[in-house]
Motif scaffolding. Sequence first.
Motif, PDB file in Angstrom:
ATOM      1  N   MET A 243       0.906  -1.240   0.091  1.00 61.65           N
ATOM      2  CA  MET A 243      -0.147  -0.026   0.055  1.00 61.65           C
ATOM      3  C   MET A 243       0.845   1.147  -0.180  1.00 61.65           C
ATOM      4  O   MET A 243       2.003   1.244   0.782  1.00 61.65           O
ATOM      5  CB  MET A 243      -0.768  -0.011   1.107  1.00 61.65           C
ATOM      6  N   THR A 244       0.470   2.274  -0.850  1.00 62.13           N
ATOM      7  CA  THR A 244       1.170   3.524  -0.902  1.00 62.13           C
ATOM      8  C   THR A 244       0.824   4.350   0.349  1.00 62.13           C
ATOM      9  O   THR A 244      -0.362   4.606   0.741  1.00 62.13           O
ATOM     10  CB  THR A 244       0.871   4.156  -2.068  1.00 62.13           C
ATOM     11  N   GLU A 245       2.040   4.762   1.181  1.00 59.35           N
ATOM     12  CA  GLU A 245       1.886   5.555   2.188  1.00 59.35           C
ATOM     13  C   GLU A 245       2.482   6.863   2.041  1.00 59.35           C
ATOM     14  O   GLU A 245       2.035   7.608   2.734  1.00 59.35           O
ATOM     15  CB  GLU A 245       2.543   4.974   3.500  1.00 59.35           C
ATOM     16  N   LYS A 246       3.515   6.888   1.116  1.00 56.73           N
ATOM     17  CA  LYS A 246       4.183   8.186   1.072  1.00 56.73           C
ATOM     18  C   LYS A 246       4.680   8.196  -0.507  1.00 56.73           C
ATOM     19  O   LYS A 246       5.218   7.230  -1.124  1.00 56.73           O
ATOM     20  CB  LYS A 246       5.324   8.476   2.039  1.00 56.73           C
ATOM     21  N   ALA A 247       4.191   9.522  -1.156  1.00 57.90           N
ATOM     22  CA  ALA A 247       4.625   9.878  -2.527  1.00 57.90           C
ATOM     23  C   ALA A 247       5.752  11.008  -2.514  1.00 57.90           C
ATOM     24  O   ALA A 247       5.492  12.022  -1.994  1.00 57.90           O
ATOM     25  CB  ALA A 247       3.471  10.100  -3.375  1.00 57.90           C
TER      26      ALA A 247
ATOM     27  N   ASP B  78      -4.927  14.730 -14.848  1.00 62.32           N
ATOM     28  CA  ASP B  78      -3.878  13.677 -14.416  1.00 62.32           C
ATOM     29  C   ASP B  78      -3.956  13.300 -12.986  1.00 62.32           C
ATOM     30  O   ASP B  78      -3.999  12.427 -12.413  1.00 62.32           O
ATOM     31  CB  ASP B  78      -2.801  13.962 -14.996  1.00 62.32           C
ATOM     32  N   GLY B  79      -3.557  14.592 -12.134  1.00 63.99           N
ATOM     33  CA  GLY B  79      -3.406  14.304 -10.917  1.00 63.99           C
ATOM     34  C   GLY B  79      -4.414  14.029  -9.955  1.00 63.99           C
ATOM     35  O   GLY B  79      -4.029  12.980  -9.228  1.00 63.99           O
ATOM     36  N   VAL B  80      -5.685  14.091 -10.529  1.00 59.91           N
ATOM     37  CA  VAL B  80      -6.894  13.791  -9.581  1.00 59.91           C
ATOM     38  C   VAL B  80      -7.081  12.249  -9.840  1.00 59.91           C
ATOM     39  O   VAL B  80      -7.218  11.410  -8.971  1.00 59.91           O
ATOM     40  CB  VAL B  80      -8.100  14.566  -9.988  1.00 59.91           C
ATOM     41  N   VAL B  81      -6.754  12.070 -11.037  1.00 62.64           N
ATOM     42  CA  VAL B  81      -7.094  10.539 -11.683  1.00 62.64           C
ATOM     43  C   VAL B  81      -6.020   9.594 -10.904  1.00 62.64           C
ATOM     44  O   VAL B  81      -6.163   8.632 -10.342  1.00 62.64           O
ATOM     45  CB  VAL B  81      -7.054  10.303 -13.055  1.00 62.64           C
ATOM     46  N   LEU B  82      -4.675  10.143 -10.895  1.00 60.75           N
ATOM     47  CA  LEU B  82      -3.690   9.229 -10.182  1.00 60.75           C
ATOM     48  C   LEU B  82      -3.706   9.147  -8.872  1.00 60.75           C
ATOM     49  O   LEU B  82      -3.531   8.131  -8.102  1.00 60.75           O
ATOM     50  CB  LEU B  82      -2.324   9.932 -10.693  1.00 60.75           C
ATOM     51  N   GLY B  83      -4.202  10.135  -8.050  1.00 59.90           N
ATOM     52  CA  GLY B  83      -4.494  10.064  -6.612  1.00 59.90           C
ATOM     53  C   GLY B  83      -5.599   9.133  -6.481  1.00 59.90           C
ATOM     54  O   GLY B  83      -5.286   8.348  -5.430  1.00 59.90           O
ATOM     55  N   ARG B  84      -6.614   8.967  -7.306  1.00 56.44           N
ATOM     56  CA  ARG B  84      -7.804   8.310  -6.992  1.00 56.44           C
ATOM     57  C   ARG B  84      -7.298   6.753  -7.212  1.00 56.44           C
ATOM     58  O   ARG B  84      -7.601   5.733  -6.490  1.00 56.44           O
ATOM     59  CB  ARG B  84      -8.797   8.359  -8.033  1.00 56.44           C
ATOM     60  N   ALA B  85      -6.229   6.477  -8.258  1.00 60.02           N
ATOM     61  CA  ALA B  85      -5.712   5.009  -8.668  1.00 60.02           C
ATOM     62  C   ALA B  85      -4.961   4.800  -7.540  1.00 60.02           C
ATOM     63  O   ALA B  85      -5.075   3.550  -7.200  1.00 60.02           O
ATOM     64  CB  ALA B  85      -4.941   5.056  -9.887  1.00 60.02           C
ATOM     65  N   LEU B  86      -4.115   5.375  -6.953  1.00 55.16           N
ATOM     66  CA  LEU B  86      -3.185   5.119  -5.897  1.00 55.16           C
ATOM     67  C   LEU B  86      -4.065   4.919  -4.497  1.00 55.16           C
ATOM     68  O   LEU B  86      -3.674   4.006  -3.789  1.00 55.16           O
ATOM     69  CB  LEU B  86      -2.313   6.048  -5.440  1.00 55.16           C
ATOM     70  N   ARG B  87      -5.315   5.541  -4.397  1.00 55.27           N
ATOM     71  CA  ARG B  87      -6.190   5.084  -3.176  1.00 55.27           C
ATOM     72  C   ARG B  87      -6.816   3.693  -3.469  1.00 55.27           C
ATOM     73  O   ARG B  87      -6.868   2.932  -2.487  1.00 55.27           O
ATOM     74  CB  ARG B  87      -7.355   6.039  -3.255  1.00 55.27           C
ATOM     75  N   ASP B  88      -7.084   3.374  -4.493  1.00 56.47           N
ATOM     76  CA  ASP B  88      -7.776   2.334  -5.186  1.00 56.47           C
ATOM     77  C   ASP B  88      -7.007   0.925  -5.092  1.00 56.47           C
ATOM     78  O   ASP B  88      -7.543  -0.187  -5.135  1.00 56.47           O
ATOM     79  CB  ASP B  88      -8.814   2.452  -6.172  1.00 56.47           C
ATOM     80  N   HIS B  89      -5.807   1.290  -5.414  1.00 59.41           N
ATOM     81  CA  HIS B  89      -4.765   0.015  -5.674  1.00 59.41           C
ATOM     82  C   HIS B  89      -3.703  -0.144  -4.827  1.00 59.41           C
ATOM     83  O   HIS B  89      -2.970   0.734  -4.656  1.00 59.41           O
ATOM     84  CB  HIS B  89      -4.508   0.016  -7.182  1.00 59.41           C
ATOM     85  N   ALA B  90      -3.649  -1.167  -4.081  1.00 58.72           N
ATOM     86  CA  ALA B  90      -2.662  -1.231  -3.114  1.00 58.72           C
ATOM     87  C   ALA B  90      -1.193  -1.466  -3.460  1.00 58.72           C
ATOM     88  O   ALA B  90      -0.220  -0.701  -3.035  1.00 58.72           O
ATOM     89  CB  ALA B  90      -3.012  -2.580  -2.020  1.00 58.72           C
ATOM     90  N   ASP B  91      -1.225  -2.032  -4.612  1.00 55.44           N
ATOM     91  CA  ASP B  91       0.077  -2.223  -5.303  1.00 55.44           C
ATOM     92  C   ASP B  91       0.344  -1.097  -6.250  1.00 55.44           C
ATOM     93  O   ASP B  91      -0.396  -0.690  -7.175  1.00 55.44           O
ATOM     94  CB  ASP B  91       0.229  -3.720  -6.373  1.00 55.44           C
TER      95      ASP B  91
END
Length: 393
Positions: A1-5, A316-329
């Motif tokens: 899971m992504t915790e820090k970017a 792009d920024g909003v879609v990427l944020g949502r994708a990282l929220r929804d996918h643990a990997d």
Amino acid sequence: MTEKALIIGGGIAGAVTAMALHKAGIEAEIFEAYPTGADDVGAFLVVFTNGLEALRVIDAHGPVVDHSFPARRVALIGDDGQLRGERPISGIDDGSALGPRTLRRATLYRVLHDEAARRGIPVRHGKRLVGAETVSGPHGARVVASFADGSTAEGDVLIGADGLHSATRTLIDPAAPRPRYTGQNTVCGYAHGIDTPLAPETYTMIAGKRAFLGCTRAPDGDVWWFANVPGDELTGDGVADRTPADWRSRIAALFADDDTPAAAIVRATGDTVIASNSYDITTTPTWHNDTMVILGDAAHAAAPNAAQGASMAIEDGVVLGRALRDHADPRAAFTAFEELRRDRVEKVVATSAGLAGRVGTPEGARAREAAAARAERGGAGTSDWLTGYRIAW
């Protein structure tokens, strides 16, 4: 899971991505190469309805609206000064969505940075990325970024929002394509004290015989204008060697034989004249690896003719944020992000390139006039697919 970017680049894409990740519960830190995030000081841009509605998803639209002014319609004038067509600038004009807003690029950077800071997102200036490597940790892969000042930073993912000449793009794929010069210069300025009649809240687009100029009147009465003109690629010396007076003379001369207000608008401009090269990247084959991804101009730069660069970066920024929220990997998140974005952004790049290719030619002027006439007859579908795009959080 992504915790820090780790976000490389403090421009529009970087700030919006950081706020989207914050909304998703993911820590983000921005690393900006320059002392401030406001490059292209003096230039202006439009955030279209699709970009503003994407900002609304992360509750960041308010400051942008507060520091900008509206333009709800677009009108096209031929080289004879006659109106060729007029339509809503976003293909819709029902008041249900946020209308396009015009503001200086530096202002947009500042308000987005201020909003990110208000949310507790740190921005580190003077951090130019020079390298990144993936390392193994007890909880999976991590990425370590190296900066020119000798410092490093570590996170779960590295997001390259570092623009047209992205270092991240090359780190992901050393064979990545370089930006292509489109054959045109984009020049903008601000005309003072000119009484040329311009419709309120409207972008007036003037298709001259040899160049193209768009303009709108700001609330203080100044006319903000840009011109797309054919020309050689400007080097650093080439930009410095041309004074504002040189640019005014050159641009006004391109419209001197037309029966339009374009030349008068340019001549009424002060010393704030900004010139730049127009580039695009038609496609970038590789957007990501296991721990790094690119977005915005780093992945898909468009010529400025469609004026969608800022809005595409915001989306792009909003879609990427949502994708990282929804996918643990992270890699799965990056893959989902690319699947959602690639077709759309490459269509925008192609659309803008089609307009750029005929700037300053009679064929280009006729094509623009024909497009305006189609829109006047009700054919606003192109604008609908472009600015009618919405993101569900």
